[in-house]
Write a protein that holds these residues in place. Structure first.
Motif: not given
Length: 211
Positions: A65-78
């Motif tokens: 559903a979401y592919r985020l760039t930063t390897p960290c917790s989803p809330h912060l990566a978003a």
């Protein structure tokens, strides 16, 4: 949707959750879904790793559903990616057959600044397999995870251990947590699709994952 939905979560990050999810998805010939991918490792996304290890056809690998760039917790990566995670996009996908869903990190990892993965599991109303390592600290992490899931009314199929045998820790977690001991996946070197298939078949019972 036919077949069972099973959520694979863990007590921490980097404990073998994705490898176990691949083994389970392969054994069930299931569809696989990682709702939120935060960061991409050198060997690809979790879905790409699962596809290689499970030997599943490409149409069994569902897009994130979401592919985020930063390897960290989803809330912060978003937030870093200027993306707002909308829980409505995390509705269970409709598939024909079993579905294995993999969370990120531990059960209380934040998806947003308002909800955790455990909260989302409760919304999905699907049973959880808790993946736990067998090394020092696992009793505390496992029992805390079990307690957090139970407080939200999340049902559990049991605990799947990963690592070298630790009979006392494994038995203690399942007795004190009042959960089923599903089995233990040993560390595999080299980690190949065939080695994973054989190890899962030798250490787990498919009927424990049946509807």
């Amino acid at each position: 949707m036919t077949g069972r939905t099973i959520i694979v979560t863990g007590t921490d990050t980097g404990i073998g959750k994705t490898v176990f999810a691949a083994a389970l998805a392969g054994a069930l010939s299931a569809h696989y879904w990682k709702p939120v991918q935060a960061g991409v490792e050198a060997d690809g996304t979790d879905a790409e790793r699962v596809a290689r290890l499970a030997g599943l056809p490409s149409d069994h690998m569902l897009s994130e559903a979401y592919r985020l760039t930063t390897p960290c917790s989803p809330h912060l990566a978003a937030e870093i990616d200027s993306v707002v995670l909308d829980p409505a996009r995390l509705a269970l996908p409709q598939v024909d057959g079993p579905l294995v869903i993999e969370g990120a990190g531990g059960v209380l990892v934040p998806l947003t600044r308002q909800i955790t993965y455990a909260d989302q599991f409760a919304q999905w109303q699907a049973p959880v397999v808790l993946v736990a390592r067998t090394t020092l600290g696992t009793i505390n992490h496992s029992l805390l995870s079990i307690e957090a899931l139970r407080r939200r009314g999340v049902s559990m199929l049991g605990v799947a251990f990963v690592g070298d045998a630790n009979e006392d820790s494994e038995a203690t977690i399942c007795a004190m947590g009042e959960v089923h001991r599903l089995g233990r996946l040993p560390m595999l070197a080299p980690l190949t699709p065939e080695a994973l298939r054989v190890a899962f078949a030798a250490n787990f019972r498919l009927e424990d994952f049946a509807p």
